[in-house]
Design a protein around this motif. Structure first.
Motif, mmCIF file in Angstrom:
data_model
loop_
_atom_site.group_PDB
_atom_site.id
_atom_site.type_symbol
_atom_site.label_atom_id
_atom_site.label_comp_id
_atom_site.label_asym_id
_atom_site.label_seq_id
_atom_site.Cartn_x
_atom_site.Cartn_y
_atom_site.Cartn_z
ATOM 1 N N VAL A 75 0.880 -1.162 0.000
ATOM 2 C CA VAL A 75 0.000 0.000 0.000
ATOM 3 C C VAL A 75 0.917 1.211 0.000
ATOM 4 C CG1 VAL A 75 -1.710 1.344 1.282
ATOM 5 C CG2 VAL A 75 -1.879 -1.152 1.222
ATOM 6 N N HIS A 77 0.478 5.149 -0.352
ATOM 7 C CA HIS A 77 -0.666 6.060 -0.302
ATOM 8 C C HIS A 77 -0.239 7.474 0.092
ATOM 9 C CE1 HIS A 77 -5.062 6.038 -0.373
ATOM 10 N NE2 HIS A 77 -4.994 6.994 0.529
ATOM 11 N N HIS A 90 -2.101 0.501 -4.723
ATOM 12 C CA HIS A 90 -2.307 -0.616 -3.810
ATOM 13 C C HIS A 90 -2.188 -1.934 -4.558
ATOM 14 C CE1 HIS A 90 -4.840 1.739 -0.613
ATOM 15 N NE2 HIS A 90 -3.961 2.534 -1.194
#
Length: 152
Positions: A75, A77, A90
């Protein structure tokens, strides 16, 4: 992509990531003593005691297969705390889209004025994701999900 790395090469990869990210803001690295194949890198930009304009959270999970470590999820982000919105690369199971529970590469995106969504994407390395996410932040670009292709 980091796949099939020896323990030494995996630690070297994470050290490279740490050194590269530290240049762009205030970095915190989290290890899990119960899971040696996990690392989390949290970056606040611009850092150095200034008001945080963007946060970047990068997590990788690797499983041991014999003498090698294989990446099984990630992930990567970012959240734009100044202009609003979120964008992330992701790779993990999406049980809604893929009933088999297999990992799916996808973007998670939320424009300033819209709900979050899951969109088609391809695999990237942590440093590729950081380059794209940080470049957008540094250029002051709004996060815009309107031209992305929804998974569902």
């Amino acid at each position: 992509m980091t796949t099939g790395l020896t323990g030494q090469r995996l630690r070297s990869w994470w050290l490279t990531v740490e050194q590269r990210l530290a240049v762009d803001g205030e970095l915190t690295v989290t290890e899990d003593p119960d899971d040696p194949g996990y690392r989390r890198f949290d970056l606040e930009a611009p850092g150095h005691g200034l008001v945080t304009e963007a946060t970047f959270s990068y997590q990788e999970w690797h499983d041991r297969h014999g003498a090698r470590w294989v990446m099984v999820e990630y992930v990567y982000h970012s959240v734009d705390r100044l202009l609003g919105g979120e964008l992330g690369y992701h790779w993990h199971p999406l049980r809604v889209a893929d009933r088999s529970g297999g990992s799916v590469h996808h973007l998670v995106c939320r424009s300033v004025d819209g709900p979050p969504g899951h969109f088609r994407a391809y695999g990237v390395s942590l440093l590729e994701a950081h380059e794209a996410l940080y470049r957008r932040y540094a250029a002051g670009e709004l996060i815009d999900c309107s031209n992305l292709h929804r998974l569902w």
